[in-house]
Design a protein around this motif. Structure first.
Motif, PDB file in Angstrom:
ATOM      1  N   GLY A 104      47.971  43.006  41.442  1.00 28.68           N
ATOM      2  CA  GLY A 104      47.893  44.458  41.550  1.00 28.68           C
ATOM      3  C   GLY A 104      46.473  44.980  41.698  1.00 28.68           C
ATOM      4  O   GLY A 104      46.264  46.183  41.843  1.00 28.68           O
ATOM      5  N   LYS A 105      45.490  44.083  41.689  1.00 30.73           N
ATOM      6  CA  LYS A 105      44.105  44.516  41.809  1.00 30.73           C
ATOM      7  C   LYS A 105      43.799  44.917  43.249  1.00 30.73           C
ATOM      8  O   LYS A 105      44.414  44.427  44.189  1.00 30.73           O
ATOM      9  CB  LYS A 105      43.159  43.397  41.373  1.00 30.73           C
ATOM     10  N   GLN A 106      42.827  45.816  43.413  1.00 30.41           N
ATOM     11  CA  GLN A 106      42.375  46.177  44.741  1.00 30.41           C
ATOM     12  C   GLN A 106      40.855  46.240  44.778  1.00 30.41           C
ATOM     13  O   GLN A 106      40.207  46.670  43.821  1.00 30.41           O
ATOM     14  CB  GLN A 106      42.990  47.491  45.204  1.00 30.41           C
TER      15      GLN A 106
ATOM     16  N   LEU B 141      44.468  44.667  48.775  1.00 26.79           N
ATOM     17  CA  LEU B 141      45.382  44.620  47.635  1.00 26.79           C
ATOM     18  C   LEU B 141      45.809  43.190  47.347  1.00 26.79           C
ATOM     19  O   LEU B 141      46.164  42.441  48.257  1.00 26.79           O
ATOM     20  CB  LEU B 141      46.625  45.467  47.913  1.00 26.79           C
TER      21      LEU B 141
END
Length: 439
Positions: A392-394, A387
């Motif tokens: 906020g990207k994973q 994460l």
């Protein structure tokens, strides 16, 4: 099938390894010091000593440094393939001890509340030990004395891990043994097994196959490794098995349900699940009914988020693969326990894949899904996502597949969406492969 995939239990090469273990049990092992290219005999080592020796071979010092010292000057010592002499499997064979019987502090790290060993801790040690076997395989004739090893080693995947019925005690020594069993240009397959002494005789706990990649000193490119020249017929058979396993992995990857559509039998199974969960009297686009003694897959998920720290790092300053293996196993066991409502037993781990490196400042989201059940067996798929707290990207870094058994029959899990159905089929394949390969 087992000898094809494992090349250990049914091939005579395992008898050679067993003889080597007997030699190692006489309290002698062989250390390899890349700095001066000599081998010396010393007392049987512990895992702590192995970790210290590997640090010295890399030219590293204990302590975390945010900006690690550059190893770029070592690139000029990177050998070419033609400079590397052939090695036998006996050259890389070694053993080590986890001295649980003599170290109460160490026991606290390894033991669970029932007095048995935490299997996740053992997976960490096996991953580290596989890298140590890679170290021992290397022979660099042109490396000047005192120059650190111009290599790093990365775990690509763990092919499969089977567990015996031996419940390892948390207060008795555990022995790791292994050797390089196959090599490519820059990749190495390593077989590692664990044993514990029971009634004055060593009993096997588990055996695993690690596929390792040799990288250059800065971990920016592949590095050539010594070829294998089998020392005898047994080693020749093990080496041929390694080549077969590579082909098998390539075939299975190409046939993955995430790449090609399910086969005819699986498509019939998908339709059968649909019919069971969509009775005619309740037909409709959104009507799905759960049959008795069943649970939806989406209600059988456990998730945790882990903050990684420098103590979890490897020699090239990313998160140690063994830490990820331990963390994934522990949440998977918890998911199986909560699903079965009884204490499960780990039976099998299949093809752990390491897709992307994980930095030491990462947040790691571990999600364990119950994807398939059969009688008293539960198949778990655990996904590790990295994460980014700022965006906020994973990104998915790893995937793990576990087979657990429960004392009694378990509730059947069923998929509700098409996406879950692909996981269901994938999990069923993993389960069936684990059962067939043991027959």
């Amino acid at each position: 099938m087992l000898s094809l995939l494992l090349g250990v239990r049914k091939c005579r090469g395992f008898h050679t390894a067993r003889k080597l273990i007997q030699l190692a049990s006489k309290k002698y092992s062989r250390y390899y010091s890349p700095g001066n290219n000599i081998r010396k005999t010393t007392a049987l080592c512990t895992m702590v000593e192995i970790k210290e020796e590997m640090m010295r071979s890399y030219g590293l010092q204990p302590g975390y440094i945010q900006e690690p010292k550059s190893r770029e000057e070592l690139l000029k010592y990177q050998p070419k393939m033609e400079e590397l002499p052939a090695r036998s499997m006996q050259d890389s064979f070694t053993s080590a001890i986890i001295p649980l019987s003599k170290d109460p502090v160490l026991q606290d790290k390894y033991i669970n509340f029932r007095g048995f060993v935490r299997l996740g801790r053992l997976l960490e040690d096996m991953d580290y030990f596989a890298a140590w076997c890679c170290h021992r395989h290397l022979e660099l004739p042109n490396l000047p004395e005192g120059v650190p090893l111009p290599y790093t080693f990365v775990t690509i995947l763990v092919d499969r891990i089977d567990f015996t019925d031996v419940s390892a005690s948390g207060t008795q020594d555990i022995r790791l043994s292994g050797h390089v069993s196959w090599v490519g240009t820059s990749s190495m397959e390593v077989v590692v097994w664990l044993e514990q002494k029971v009634d004055e005789k060593y009993q096997k706990i588990t055996r695993a196959l690690f596929l390792m990649a040799a990288r250059n000193a800065t971990n920016t490119g592949a590095a050539s490794v010594n070829p294998i020249q089998p020392a005898n017929e047994e080693e020749q058979e093990i080496l041929a098995g390694g080549a077969d396993r590579k082909k098998r992995r390539q075939i299975l990857s190409a046939q993955s349900v995430f790449k090609v559509e399910p086969n005819a039998q699986e498509q019939s199974l998908i339709y059968e699940v649909y019919k069971r969960t969509s009775p005619i009297e309740h037909a409709g686009p959104l009507k799905r009914l759960l049959p008795p003694n069943c649970r939806w897959m989406k209600e059988s998920v456990q998730t945790t988020t882990i903050a990684s720290f420098p103590e979890h790092r490897n020699h090239h300053n990313t998160v140690f693969g063994g830490f990820l293996m331990r963390s994934a196993l522990e949440i998977s066991w918890a998911a199986a326990f909560l699903y079965c409502k009884d204490r499960p037993k780990l039976k099998h781990i299949s093809d752990i894949s390491f897709e992307k490196p994980v930095t030491v400042n990462s947040f790691i989201k571990m999600t364990a899904y119950v994807v398939y059940t059969n009688l008293n067996y539960v198949q778990i798929m655990t996904v590790a996502d990295v994460l980014d707290p700022y965006t906020g990207k994973q990104v998915t870094a790893n995937a793990f597949h576990y087979t657990f058994s429960a004392p009694d029959a378990v509730t059947e899990v069923l998929p509700r969406s098409y996406h879950e159905t692909m996981w269901y089929i994938h999990g069923r394949r993993k389960f069936l492969a684990s059962k067939v390969d043991k027959s």
